[in-house]
Every structure is written in structure tokens, then in C-alpha cells.
Design a protein around this motif. Sequence first.
Motif, PDB file in Angstrom:
ATOM      1  N   GLY A 191       0.833  -1.067  -0.136  1.00 47.10           N
ATOM      2  CA  GLY A 191       0.134   0.037  -0.114  1.00 47.10           C
ATOM      3  C   GLY A 191       0.881   1.222   0.121  1.00 47.10           C
ATOM      4  O   GLY A 191       1.913   1.324  -0.507  1.00 47.10           O
ATOM      5  N   ALA A 192       0.073   2.370   0.576  1.00 48.27           N
ATOM      6  CA  ALA A 192       0.994   3.695   0.407  1.00 48.27           C
ATOM      7  C   ALA A 192       0.212   4.597   1.404  1.00 48.27           C
ATOM      8  O   ALA A 192      -1.083   4.503   1.500  1.00 48.27           O
ATOM      9  N   SER A 193       0.956   5.387   2.289  1.00 46.56           N
ATOM     10  CA  SER A 193       0.106   6.219   3.011  1.00 46.56           C
ATOM     11  C   SER A 193      -0.710   7.166   2.119  1.00 46.56           C
ATOM     12  O   SER A 193      -0.307   7.730   1.046  1.00 46.56           O
ATOM     13  N   PRO A 194      -1.866   7.665   2.770  1.00 53.06           N
ATOM     14  CA  PRO A 194      -2.748   8.685   2.015  1.00 53.06           C
ATOM     15  C   PRO A 194      -2.432   9.979   2.348  1.00 53.06           C
ATOM     16  O   PRO A 194      -2.891  10.975   1.647  1.00 53.06           O
ATOM     17  N   THR A 195      -1.353  10.141   3.159  1.00 49.41           N
ATOM     18  CA  THR A 195      -1.031  11.352   3.509  1.00 49.41           C
ATOM     19  C   THR A 195       0.576  11.620   3.014  1.00 49.41           C
ATOM     20  O   THR A 195       1.182  10.406   2.522  1.00 49.41           O
ATOM     21  N   ARG A 196       1.351  12.611   3.464  1.00 50.53           N
ATOM     22  CA  ARG A 196       2.734  12.766   3.374  1.00 50.53           C
ATOM     23  C   ARG A 196       3.463  12.076   4.032  1.00 50.53           C
ATOM     24  O   ARG A 196       4.921  12.146   3.997  1.00 50.53           O
ATOM     25  N   GLU A 197       3.134  11.501   5.029  1.00 43.74           N
ATOM     26  CA  GLU A 197       4.045  10.545   5.791  1.00 43.74           C
ATOM     27  C   GLU A 197       3.541   9.319   6.273  1.00 43.74           C
ATOM     28  O   GLU A 197       2.190   9.301   6.606  1.00 43.74           O
ATOM     29  N   VAL A 198       4.240   8.396   6.411  1.00 44.05           N
ATOM     30  CA  VAL A 198       3.920   6.933   6.898  1.00 44.05           C
ATOM     31  C   VAL A 198       3.703   7.092   8.454  1.00 44.05           C
ATOM     32  O   VAL A 198       2.645   6.652   8.876  1.00 44.05           O
ATOM     33  N   ILE A 199       4.744   7.095   9.148  1.00 42.83           N
ATOM     34  CA  ILE A 199       4.852   7.314  10.482  1.00 42.83           C
ATOM     35  C   ILE A 199       5.219   8.777  10.609  1.00 42.83           C
ATOM     36  O   ILE A 199       6.230   9.221  10.411  1.00 42.83           O
ATOM     37  N   SER A 200       4.454   9.320  11.584  1.00 45.27           N
ATOM     38  CA  SER A 200       4.797  10.776  11.803  1.00 45.27           C
ATOM     39  C   SER A 200       4.821  10.939  13.437  1.00 45.27           C
ATOM     40  O   SER A 200       4.016  10.575  14.026  1.00 45.27           O
ATOM     41  N   PHE A 201       5.954  11.617  13.938  1.00 45.24           N
ATOM     42  CA  PHE A 201       6.150  11.583  15.481  1.00 45.24           C
ATOM     43  C   PHE A 201       5.437  13.146  15.554  1.00 45.24           C
ATOM     44  O   PHE A 201       5.991  14.082  16.410  1.00 45.24           O
ATOM     45  N   ARG A 202       4.253  13.162  15.223  1.00 48.87           N
ATOM     46  CA  ARG A 202       3.287  14.212  15.465  1.00 48.87           C
ATOM     47  C   ARG A 202       2.038  13.917  15.169  1.00 48.87           C
ATOM     48  O   ARG A 202       1.804  13.537  14.168  1.00 48.87           O
TER      49      ARG A 202
END
Length: 740
Positions: free
Chosen positions: A104-115
Motif C-alpha cells: 500500500g501507501a500512506s494516504p498522506t505525506r507521511e507513513v509514520i509521523s512523530f506528531r
Amino acid sequence: MLLRAVLMGAICVFAMEAAEAREILVADQTEYKAAVKSAKPGDSIVLRDGEWRDAQLVFTGTGTAEAPITLTAQTKGKVLLTGASNLRLGGRHLLVSGLVFKRGASPTREVISFRRDSKMLASNTRITEVVIDGFSKPDRRSEDIWVAIYGTDNRVDHSHFEGKTNSGVTLAVIRKPGDPLDNRHRIDHNYFGPRPPLGSNGGETIRIGTSEESLSDSHTVVERNIFDRTSGEVEIVSVKSGGNILRENLVLSSQGAFVLRHGNGNLVERNIFLGNHVPDSGGIRVINRDQVIRFNYLEGLAGKDFKSALTVMNGVPNSVINRYHQVSNALIERNSILDSARITLAAGADAERSAPPVESQFKGNLVSGAKNTDPFRAGDDIGGITFSGNVEAAVAQPLVTRGVEQRELQFERAANGLLYPTDPALAKVGAPRDLVPVKREEVGASWYRPDAAEADFGSGRTVELAAGASLADAVGASRAGDRLALAGGAYEVVSPVVVRHRLTIAGQAGAAPVVHVASGAFVRIEAGGGLRLADLTLDARGASADAALIAVAPEVAPNYEIEMKGVSVRGPGKAARLDGIVMAPGTFANAIELLGSSFSDMSGAVVLGTGEQEPKGWYPVERLEIGGSSFARVGLVADLLRKGTDESTFGPYFSMTGSNVSNSGAGGASLRLTGVQHSEILGNSFEKSAPLVVVHTVGKPHTRISGNAFRATPAPRIEELVYKGPLRAILAGNLTDGRP
């Protein structure tokens, strides 16, 4: 007494937290949200084994150092986040482990985000034993970051990252105005696996900061990671902040380098680079002030210029923050640079980058060039670098004579697998003998190994087809790596055959199959596809409308390959435009090869690679090779385009050898290469054709046109769009109408 009471109170609180800690097993996203809302320090939220499709998870909370809140898998490696999935973290003392992002792929600009969002960052939070494998957006131009680290004092360790094919950094430390800039993150013991060339800027594996905040310190530590074939662009690790440490990492067969692009006072020490002579494999590039490069081991690096084993850049006088600050007070000490092509000093010198390095030291280093050559090159004045105590394997005419002793050197491999001189007097020259290369079993998730690589061409079954059989049916029933072997006779294709895996279509030994392509459109390559054609004829003389013989569909990822060997293509002439291989924007080929093949009566381009029109350095194929082939009455042998002036990628590479071109050319060229970085056009014949045209746009392109014959054909035309000096192509031994 008061102190004792306080300590006893803290112990009691910790004991209560431990006693009350819960393990909360959740089976779907509704249960997950409820568990996060109720989680307290010490609790573990456990995702039930299985596929979590389109799971956009938000994990927030406030744990403690002794009792973090944990998000984990019921069984490590058996929770798969697929489809449009991602993870956002917010709070303090959170721990995530055991998850796999795949298919798959993230629907946003980050897969894992520290925020969670701009107002809730994560701090004192750890990601460990997490896998992101091939979780790429299908259009390589669509940008995302796999791991975006915000906040402070976070750690990413023992995780596995592999197969990013779209634009964007694999792991980025984000430093934004208004957020904490002294991050103090730690990135350690991770496996950064193969990342193929992106074909544009934006393919870094790690980036620490951006130019806007680069004059402040991040204090991020990157240590004991493996970078294995991480070749997205020229910057494997891009440091754009100060006070960082890159230590004891192992870099294997990777194009590019560790680049101190912006920021001051960084330390690069005890890293090991093993290039294995991979083209453009590099080491360390130095820019800015107060950088320390010491105790590193670099062997078998083939890169030159910006991708040298060691590059010390020229700067821009009074540089703005996002250009090149002058190198000052660099210490380059006790590194071993062995069997490597280049050490480039004052690199990139031009009218803008006119400030050479100053007040810098190059001391105690051990150097040997590839093939017994002198690796040192200087692009400008290097008087601002003091050389002392260095030793170089003897060459006849060394560039640097003061502070670099020429010696006859003998080497042997030590127990750590690295080369050291046999002369005990050189024990204090070059990299120390106590280096310990990080081992594969020390990094990544110990329980995870990726799926087997996609089947190679010819690795599957051989399926024999009788004359007249349906190619469409045979392709539809094939599996990855299969070979369809065609008997002699005719085959009809009335509409494009769709290929979604690596497939070979070839004539049987001694046969001469002819595939009649009624519309001119033979194959459409879709996601996962790749094609090898051999020993057959493609007859498209009946095509009456414009068509592409082999069309690469949009959003083909990962990188694909096409090979034609012993193939004859007959087109419709001027009755309709027929192109050979047409690449859609957003796709990228590792390699296209035309070997021992013939192409005739095609009014289009045999290879058309002009779809990428944005001026950002995008290009469609890493390597295009033409050998021993003939082209008669074609519009263009190839039309290959890389726009813009970005210097962050390697290619394209183009070679054409031992081939014949006759009565060909459209739009003023029979072969047009624009922005190609490496061109070798050797031993070909051009007759009654338009000239070959090479347009240089970026970097230091290498163009060699040698041993060709041009009959009733103009001499090659070289154009420089940016560079103001003399033409940079090497033209030698060519004949134009019998004259040199």
C-alpha cells in the motif's frame, strides 16, 4: 527524612503503575480508538494478528520513562498495515514495535509521523522493530516521507526500511520554526535496504533538517545502521543542521554519499564504506564550517566529482543559507581511502562557487587510487588545506606533493575484513584497526526478512506455443519469470497484451516467428511488469493509426526493465506514426536494452522518453543501451529528456555502439539526448540522416562520441544550455563523408 519520603512515594507510584498496567487486545479500529483513549502509563495496546487495511492510526498519550504506553503486535510481523494506512504519534514516552507496513501507501505525506498535528508533537518516544517494505505511492512523483521525526529525544532503532520508489526521504528529522530545534534524536541499528535510483532530486535515505534552520544544532546521532544499495540520489544521508554525529555505519554498494550539505560542527567518524566499484558509489562530501571527518574506512568507491570517496566543496562567497557555504576549519584525519577513483578538492568550482576551502587540515590519511592511479583532483586553489602525515600508494605524477608521502604499499585483510598496510611503521596512518563493522544480524527487525525478490527473466516455466496460438491468452495465464517460446509461423495481436510481471516472449531455437500487430500496439506494461523479447519479428506494417508498440502505463512501480534482443520491427512508414517504447510520466525504468535488433519504417521514435516535462531533474530511464542494431527510415533512434539543472541524481546513462542508422531523422535530429549525464556513442554508422544532437543542461556531463562514420549526414551537434565554457564533449576518430 523528607528525601526518603519523596523516594518512597515515587517507588510506590511506580509500583502502582506496574500493578495496574493492562494489556488491551484490539481487533478493529473502533476498539483501537477506545483503547488509546483509556490508556495509562504502563498499558500495552495490542493489535490482533492479521491484515489491517486502510488503518489510519493515531497513537497519543502520556507515559513515563519507567512505564511507557506501548502499541505493539499480537505477534511481531503478523500485523500488516496495508492499503491507505499510516500512523501518527503525539505525547510523551510512547513505544511502538512489531508492525509491518506493506502492500500500500500512506494516504498522506507521511507513513509514520512523530506528531499528531502541528500542536501535538511526540517526545521521548521510540519506534523499534517496525518494518516499512515497498510502501510506495505508485506515481514516483508523488512525494511522502516514510518516517518523519518531530519533537525531541526520540529514537528509531532496529527497524527495516526497504524499497522506496517514489519521491521523498525515507527517514527525515523535521526542524521547523516554532518547534524545538535541539532535537537530540537517535537513529540506530536500522537496516536501510535497497532504494533504487529515483531519477530526480528527493531520493535521500536520511535527511536531518532543511536549509532554512540549518545554522542551528540538531544533535541527532545516526549510528550503527546498515545502508545497503541505498541509491536514490547523490545524498544518502543529507545533513542540513549542526552538531550531528554519523558514527559506525556500514554503507554497501550504494550510489551517493554522506553529505554535510548545510550546518556546522558535524562529526563523521568510524564509518565503513564498501563500494564494490559500483558506478557513482561515493563516500563523504564536506561543506560549511568546523566539520570533523575522522577514522573512516572507504574502499572500492567508483564515484567522481560530487560522488567521490571524499569531496571537499568550493563555496559561494557570502552565500545565502540554501546555497554552498565555504569550507572552513575542516579536519580530515586518519581516514583510509583505498582502491577508490577520486578524492576531489575544491569541487564544483564555477563562477558562483568561487570560494575554495580555507584553514582546513588533511592529515594522517592513507590513500590508494583505483588501478594504481592518483585519485586526487583539484577544481580550484587548494592552498587553504594543510597536508601533513599522509601516505599514498606511489604514483608517477602525484597532484599533492607536500604532506603526502609516496610509498610502495602492501596490504592485508585483518580479522575485521578491512585492509591495512603490512608495514608496522604505518600503524598510526589511516583508519584504526579496532573498527568493528556492524553485522546484518545486529540491525533491523530480527524476525523479518523480505519476500523473495521478483522472479528474474527466464527463471520460471518455459511454455511452448504453436503457430496461431493466442498470445493474449498465454500472457494472461503466465506467471512471473515465465518464458513463452514461439514456434515458427504467424501470431496475431489485435489489441495490446497486458504484462503485469517479468515475462519473456521469444522464438524457439531455429524458428522465425512473426507477430502481426494489427493496430501497432503490441504490449502495455502495467504495475509490476517487465518485458524481454528475443528472436522474433514484430510486423506492424498494417497499422493505420498512431500507436506505441510497447507502452508503459502510468503508475508502473517498482522500477521496470525492457530488453529486445534479436528482434526485427517493421513499421507502417508514413501511413501512421509508430513509436517503439513509450514511457509514461511518473514511471522509471532501471534499464532498457536494444541489442542485435533492427527497426524500419517507424516515423516516430524507437525509444521515446520525453514525457517528464517538469524542470526538476526528472528523467525516465537510468540506463539505455543500444548495441549492434540497425535503424532504417525511423524518426528518431531515441529521444531522451532530462529537464532542469538539479545535480542530485546520477543519470541517465546512454550508450550506443556498433549500430547503423540510415535515412532517418525528424525535427532536425536522428538521435536526441537532452540532459543525459553519461553518453557513449562509439563505432556507429550514420548515413543520409539528420545529425545526432546532444544538449548538456546540468552538472558535469560525460559525453564521448568516437569512431563513428557520418555519410551524407551532418557532424554531431553539441549544445550547452547553462555552462559558458567550451563544449565538453569528447569527439575523436569520427569521419564525416570520409574526412576526420
